[in-house]
Design an enzyme around this catalytic site. Sequence first.
Site, PDB file in Angstrom:
ATOM      1  N   GLU A   1       0.934  -1.337   0.214  1.00  0.00           N
ATOM      2  CA  GLU A   1      -0.626  -0.016  -0.539  1.00  0.00           C
ATOM      3  C   GLU A   1       0.796   1.143  -0.339  1.00  0.00           C
ATOM      4  O   GLU A   1       1.942   1.294   0.483  1.00  0.00           O
ATOM      5  CB  GLU A   1      -0.981  -0.245   1.093  1.00  0.00           C
ATOM      6  CG  GLU A   1      -1.684   0.863   1.380  1.00  0.00           C
ATOM      7  CD  GLU A   1      -2.779   1.345   0.564  1.00  0.00           C
ATOM      8  OE1 GLU A   1      -4.113   2.144   0.430  1.00  0.00           O
ATOM      9  OE2 GLU A   1      -2.553   0.978  -1.394  1.00  0.00           O
TER      10      GLU A   1
ATOM     11  N   ASP B   1      -2.275  -4.982   0.520  1.00  0.00           N
ATOM     12  CA  ASP B   1      -1.754  -4.166   0.976  1.00  0.00           C
ATOM     13  C   ASP B   1      -0.949  -4.456   1.618  1.00  0.00           C
ATOM     14  O   ASP B   1       0.776  -4.004   2.109  1.00  0.00           O
ATOM     15  CB  ASP B   1      -2.950  -3.386   2.579  1.00  0.00           C
ATOM     16  CG  ASP B   1      -3.782  -3.076   2.046  1.00  0.00           C
ATOM     17  OD1 ASP B   1      -3.298  -2.210   1.555  1.00  0.00           O
ATOM     18  OD2 ASP B   1      -5.435  -3.542   2.737  1.00  0.00           O
TER      19      ASP B   1
END
Length: 252
Positions: free
Chosen positions: A80, A108
């Site tokens: 992310e 992420d």
Amino acid sequence: MEDFVRQCFNPMIVELAEKAMKEYGEDLKIETNKFAAICTHLEVCFMYSDFHFINEQGESIIVELGDPNALLKHRFEIIEGRDRTMAWTVVNSICNTTGAEKPKFLPDLYDYKENRFIEIGVTRREVHIYYLEKANKIKSEKTHIHIFSFTGEEMATKADYTLDEESRARIKTRLFTIRQEMASRGLWDSFVSPREAKRQLKKDLKSQEQCASSPTKVSRRTSPALKILEPMWMDSSRTATLRASFLKCPKK
């Protein structure tokens, strides 16, 4: 809300959020709630990774003051916060190196200890509802899901919370602080309710027309995870002297 975000979050997080919104053609002046949500999600991802390493024996350890002579590998790879092209490059590299199944959607984080991708969620609603939405979207048992709420609740795949209780408590405390600071500024209701958000936006735009914005003081303290956001993203030899420096919203 925009002023609050710039006061409450580290400038590097704000910059990453701005780039993310620009990449998707979104206007942070209009989508102020999304701007706040992206910054919050980014910070949770970085806090999730902070201080967690794997030692030479392959054991997961927590290092807050860091030994520059220790050969430590970051337990989590942060995906992310990267532009889509670089993020997929990171994912492909991980899959080629570890043999992990390539996810359909960008996750992420990647956990080198558990050998799995992680999807982090931060919700203003019921955690179980948001968890189910994430699970239905991802449709993969290979990606681990961990949801946090602003009320201190959390939910994870098979009740496996990955992190120790203290690390998770830091994240929950930060989210609660953000909620309290929003509420003290009259922003929380609009952050939760889309209808209220539209009303607040009209009010903010009218206010901006009447007066110029004053200079904003921001926090310069940096999360350890932010210090490793650099082009050499996959360098396994990264080591750093870490210190506890979690962000707090400045008082009004």
